[in-house]
Design an enzyme around this catalytic site. Structure first.
Site, PDB file in Angstrom:
ATOM      1  N   ARG A 137      52.240  26.510  43.777  1.00  0.00           N
ATOM      2  CA  ARG A 137      53.339  27.401  44.166  1.00  0.00           C
ATOM      3  C   ARG A 137      54.160  26.800  45.302  1.00  0.00           C
ATOM      4  O   ARG A 137      53.707  25.946  46.041  1.00  0.00           O
ATOM      5  CB  ARG A 137      52.788  28.763  44.603  1.00  0.00           C
ATOM      6  CG  ARG A 137      52.205  29.585  43.471  1.00  0.00           C
ATOM      7  CD  ARG A 137      51.746  30.953  43.970  1.00  0.00           C
ATOM      8  NE  ARG A 137      50.734  30.850  45.012  1.00  0.00           N
ATOM      9  CZ  ARG A 137      50.968  30.981  46.316  1.00  0.00           C
ATOM     10  NH1 ARG A 137      52.178  31.260  46.743  1.00  0.00           N
ATOM     11  NH2 ARG A 137      49.992  30.870  47.180  1.00  0.00           N
ATOM     12  N   LYS A 283      52.306  35.082  39.908  1.00  0.00           N
ATOM     13  CA  LYS A 283      52.355  35.654  41.247  1.00  0.00           C
ATOM     14  C   LYS A 283      53.659  36.403  41.497  1.00  0.00           C
ATOM     15  O   LYS A 283      53.723  37.269  42.369  1.00  0.00           O
ATOM     16  CB  LYS A 283      52.152  34.561  42.297  1.00  0.00           C
ATOM     17  CG  LYS A 283      50.717  34.026  42.325  1.00  0.00           C
ATOM     18  CD  LYS A 283      49.691  35.141  42.520  1.00  0.00           C
ATOM     19  CE  LYS A 283      48.287  34.606  42.659  1.00  0.00           C
ATOM     20  NZ  LYS A 283      47.266  35.682  42.727  1.00  0.00           N
ATOM     21  N   HIS A 311      44.620  41.877  46.076  1.00  0.00           N
ATOM     22  CA  HIS A 311      44.386  40.492  45.665  1.00  0.00           C
ATOM     23  C   HIS A 311      42.877  40.295  45.673  1.00  0.00           C
ATOM     24  O   HIS A 311      42.291  39.826  46.639  1.00  0.00           O
ATOM     25  CB  HIS A 311      45.064  39.514  46.636  1.00  0.00           C
ATOM     26  CG  HIS A 311      45.035  38.094  46.153  1.00  0.00           C
ATOM     27  ND1 HIS A 311      44.928  37.029  47.010  1.00  0.00           N
ATOM     28  CD2 HIS A 311      45.094  37.579  44.905  1.00  0.00           C
ATOM     29  CE1 HIS A 311      44.917  35.910  46.311  1.00  0.00           C
ATOM     30  NE2 HIS A 311      45.018  36.217  45.037  1.00  0.00           N
ATOM     31  N   SER A 329      41.804  31.548  47.927  1.00  0.00           N
ATOM     32  CA  SER A 329      41.430  30.459  47.030  1.00  0.00           C
ATOM     33  C   SER A 329      40.259  29.666  47.608  1.00  0.00           C
ATOM     34  O   SER A 329      40.245  29.322  48.790  1.00  0.00           O
ATOM     35  CB  SER A 329      42.628  29.531  46.815  1.00  0.00           C
ATOM     36  OG  SER A 329      42.300  28.472  45.969  1.00  0.00           O
ATOM     37  N   LYS A 333      35.880  34.004  44.646  1.00  0.00           N
ATOM     38  CA  LYS A 333      36.301  35.298  44.096  1.00  0.00           C
ATOM     39  C   LYS A 333      36.112  35.361  42.581  1.00  0.00           C
ATOM     40  O   LYS A 333      35.569  36.332  42.048  1.00  0.00           O
ATOM     41  CB  LYS A 333      37.764  35.538  44.485  1.00  0.00           C
ATOM     42  CG  LYS A 333      38.398  36.793  43.964  1.00  0.00           C
ATOM     43  CD  LYS A 333      39.632  37.159  44.771  1.00  0.00           C
ATOM     44  CE  LYS A 333      40.598  36.028  44.932  1.00  0.00           C
ATOM     45  NZ  LYS A 333      41.363  35.700  43.703  1.00  0.00           N
ATOM     46  N   THR A 334      36.564  34.324  41.888  1.00  0.00           N
ATOM     47  CA  THR A 334      36.425  34.291  40.428  1.00  0.00           C
ATOM     48  C   THR A 334      34.978  34.055  40.015  1.00  0.00           C
ATOM     49  O   THR A 334      34.442  34.726  39.134  1.00  0.00           O
ATOM     50  CB  THR A 334      37.332  33.192  39.836  1.00  0.00           C
ATOM     51  OG1 THR A 334      38.697  33.512  40.113  1.00  0.00           O
ATOM     52  CG2 THR A 334      37.145  33.085  38.326  1.00  0.00           C
ATOM     53  N   ASP A 348      41.361  38.548  39.576  1.00  0.00           N
ATOM     54  CA  ASP A 348      42.306  38.195  40.642  1.00  0.00           C
ATOM     55  C   ASP A 348      43.172  39.328  41.184  1.00  0.00           C
ATOM     56  O   ASP A 348      43.389  39.400  42.378  1.00  0.00           O
ATOM     57  CB  ASP A 348      43.215  37.075  40.136  1.00  0.00           C
ATOM     58  CG  ASP A 348      43.996  36.396  41.247  1.00  0.00           C
ATOM     59  OD1 ASP A 348      43.407  36.154  42.323  1.00  0.00           O
ATOM     60  OD2 ASP A 348      45.188  36.100  41.065  1.00  0.00           O
ATOM     61  N   ARG A 413      44.019  23.950  36.527  1.00  0.00           N
ATOM     62  CA  ARG A 413      43.700  25.344  36.205  1.00  0.00           C
ATOM     63  C   ARG A 413      43.707  25.581  34.701  1.00  0.00           C
ATOM     64  O   ARG A 413      44.229  24.781  33.920  1.00  0.00           O
ATOM     65  CB  ARG A 413      44.706  26.296  36.874  1.00  0.00           C
ATOM     66  CG  ARG A 413      44.536  26.407  38.383  1.00  0.00           C
ATOM     67  CD  ARG A 413      45.480  27.421  38.968  1.00  0.00           C
ATOM     68  NE  ARG A 413      45.303  27.591  40.394  1.00  0.00           N
ATOM     69  CZ  ARG A 413      44.556  28.535  40.958  1.00  0.00           C
ATOM     70  NH1 ARG A 413      43.902  29.408  40.195  1.00  0.00           N
ATOM     71  NH2 ARG A 413      44.463  28.638  42.259  1.00  0.00           N
TER      72      ARG A 413
END
Length: 631
Positions: A137, A283, A311, A329, A333-334, A348, A413
């Site tokens: 990003r 996003k 988030h 990141s 989390k995932t 997410d 990704r």
């Protein structure tokens, strides 16, 4: 499923029975395509090519129906809905020969392989693509249009930089002009959000098939009936004009580079120029949801009754106990939300509203660096036909992906539909409120405990702080651990001031009584370079202890307050996690470091927390301000 719309002249040119040249190899195809007779339809040609390319892919376990659906090629079956879409697109000043609308994966594969350099089908059957110069990003190029209707709501500053309306229209015109130069466009209609009362219709218009397949994976898929009424529903769709292949004009007021991602809430439009990284669209939808959700169902309702965008990942146990995992990141989390003992709601982005929790997305967007079946089997197995792999390195002859190769970017990704996760909850919504709130951090300084129990005020303090750390190798120029603070664990996507989201979270915690924990997946026994990262095995056991009630059952006498940070850490071992791992001071000493070194490092980290919180303290209660580190 509607696939391709064509203007009358194009329809005649590509009608059934048209004579086409003999089959030529597609870029990125595995093996050597065979030649076939030249007098075949376009539809047959596409099918033959895809069957050839998929022949070496690992399609074991696919049913006949799955293969048939994957290779569906109903080109030209536009119907009434297709005519409506063509008319709606023309109203946006777009006029091109071909429009591919909500096309099956097989069609988008063929388009990407034929027209987009660097595209290929890898051995798993996934589509590998390249996003150009931008492999992540561009937060410094994000802009929010200054409009009277939303001006008093927006948290203006470094995150939400003002853009004048005239500049937005200039960028919009530039994007539309570019899209009009293309022979074909790809349109995706879908929703942000699984709950019918809160979801936001989104229309994506792009020049790349890769972007279309990506967003079909990431948006919530509409039914055929919903598609028929998509434009005429009760809420006007938010339109994303993705002309990222074409740069913005640097001379336009408010532009600082060749890239621009700009949002107008009044026009319900987003314009992307100068970046082909698909994550900008994902996003961008999250930014839209971050603005709209706190206004629903009504702006003036108490904080506990309004919709709170998060988030965060979420899962649910067999007793309907929902867990929310906040984290930036690299914090896990995932990984930690993908638990075979629990159903995945999403990895997410979620909304916590008056009825329960729903996923914003229809898919998952996971990092693949270092990925293996042993480490993350659910994600690894989700990389198959229909998934999109971004910027990975693979063997041209075998199609085998090397997930350890970061020569293009460390931000490799994969985007795949939620249905590719065996234990995913679909529809991804539950009418149950969270029982556990888990704040994840990756502390590279080795100071924070692997797990600590939080008071309500500490939840607010650490939620607003949003701390984690960068380590050497994650970004160019990073040589030592660097503290990173991202308000609400998602500052780049916030629209309102962080205190608005924090107040809503506090009110919901009070109303629904969820337990809260801070889990450090970072270093123990010393900082990065000296200590070791906490074993994923240990972290999973600590998460299990949260879910099975082991930690909640511990009496207060089994918790001890950590000096300086005031966090409550366990006095003894939890499951198979040793006591010395759970107590940072002891871990340092056991690793051969001095107590003085630990205290010095702890004081340094505490000072960074206090410095960061200065920007938010004026809108926080004295109790929340006091919940931070004490020097």
């Amino acid at each position: 499923m509607l696939s391709r719309l064509a203007r009358p002249a194009a329809a005649a040119r590509l009608g059934a029975g048209s004579r086409l040249q003999p089959l030529a190899p597609l870029p990125g195809a595995l093996g050597r395509p065979q030649r076939h007779a030249s007098s075949i339809t376009r539809q047959d040609k596409v099918k033959v090519q895809l069957m050839q390319q998929l022949r070496t892919a690992e399609l074991k376990g696919w049913s006949a129906d799955e293969v048939k659906a994957a290779l569906s090629m109903e080109i030209g079956s536009a119907g009434v809905n297709g005519k409506d879409v063509m008319s709606q697109v023309n109203e946006l000043s777009l006029d091109v020969d071909e429009i591919f609308y909500n096309s099956p994966p097989g069609v988008l594969y063929e388009q990407a392989l034929r027209y987009e350099d660097g595209s290929a089908i890898v051995s798993s059957g996934a589509l590998a693509v390249k996003s150009g110069k931008k492999t992540g990003r561009s937060p410094l190029d994000k802009r929010i249009v200054f409009e009277e209707s939303s001006a008093d709501d927006v948290w203006w500053g470094k995150v939400n930089i003002k853009l004048e309306y005239k500049s937005f229209l200039t960028n919009r015109e530039r994007a539309v002009d570019y899209l009009n130069t293309r022979k074909r466009l790809y349109i995706v209609d879908g929703y942000g959000g699984w709950d019918e009362d809160y979801r936001v219709p989104v229309r994506v218009i792009t020049s790349r098939a890769y972007h279309a397949l990506f967003m079909q994976n990431m948006l919530v898929p509409p039914t055929q009936q919903e598609l028929a009424n998509f434009e005429t529903g009760k809420v006007k769709p938010f339109v994303i004009f993705n002309a990222g292949v074409f740069p913005c004009n640097r001379q336009t007021e408010g532009m600082t580079s060749s890239a621009s991602v700009a949002v107008s809430f009044k026009r319900r439009e987003m314009v992307i120029l100068g970046t082909q990284y698909a994550g900008e669209m994902k996003k961008g939808v999250f930014t839209i949801m971050n603005y709209l959700m706190p206004l629903m169902p009504e702006r003036n309702l108490p904080p506990a009754e309004r919709a709170l965008p998060l988030h965060a990942s979420a899962n649910i146990g067999k007793d309907n106990d929902v867990s929310i995992f906040f984290g930036l990141s690299g914090t896990g989390k995932t990984t930690l939300s993908a638990d075979p003992k629990r159903d995945l709601i999403g990895d997410d982005e979620h909304v916590w509203h008056a009825k329960g929790v729903f996923n914003i997305e229809g898919g998952c967007y996971a990092k693949t660096v270092g990925l293996s079946h042993d480490k993350e089997p659910e994600i690894y197995d989700a990389i198959r036909f229909g998934s999109v792999l971004e910027n990975v390195v693979f063997d041209d002859s075998t199609g085998h992906v090397d997930y350890d190769d970061t020569s293009i970017t460390e931000n490799t990704r994969v985007a795949y539909p939620l249905k590719y996760i065996p234990n995913a909850r679909i529809p991804a919504k539950v009418e149950h409120h969270p029982k556990q709130i888990i704040l994840l951090t990756c502390d590279a300084f080795g100071i924070l405990p692997p797990i600590s129990k939080l008071t309500p005020d500490q939840v607010m303090y650490h939620f607003i702080s949003g701390y984690t750390a960068k380590v050497a190798g994650t970004e160019e120029g990073v040589k030592e651990p660097e503290a990173t603070f991202s308000a609400c664990f998602g500052a780049p996507f916030l629209v309102w001031h962080p205190s608005v989201y924090a107040d809503m979270l506090a009110a919901k915690l009070v109303k629904h009584g969820a337990d809260a924990y801070l889990v450090n997946t970072g270093w123990v026994g010393g900082a990065y370079g000296v200590g070791k990262r906490c074993s994923l095995k240990y972290t999973r056991q600590l998460i299990d202890a949260i879910h099975d009630g082991s930690l909640a059952k511990l009496p207060e006498s089994e918790w001890e307050e950590m000096p300086i940070f005031g966090l409550k850490m366990p006095k003894n071992a939890i499951k198979d996690v040793p006591k010395e791992i759970l107590r940072p001071h002891e871990a340092w000493v056991r690793a051969g470091q001095t107590p003085e070194a630990f205290q010095k490092q702890a004081a340094q980290l505490a000072s960074l927390f206090k410095k960061n919180f200065v920007d938010f303290s004026d809108r926080c209660s004295p109790a929340v301000r006091a919940a931070g580190p004490k020097m």
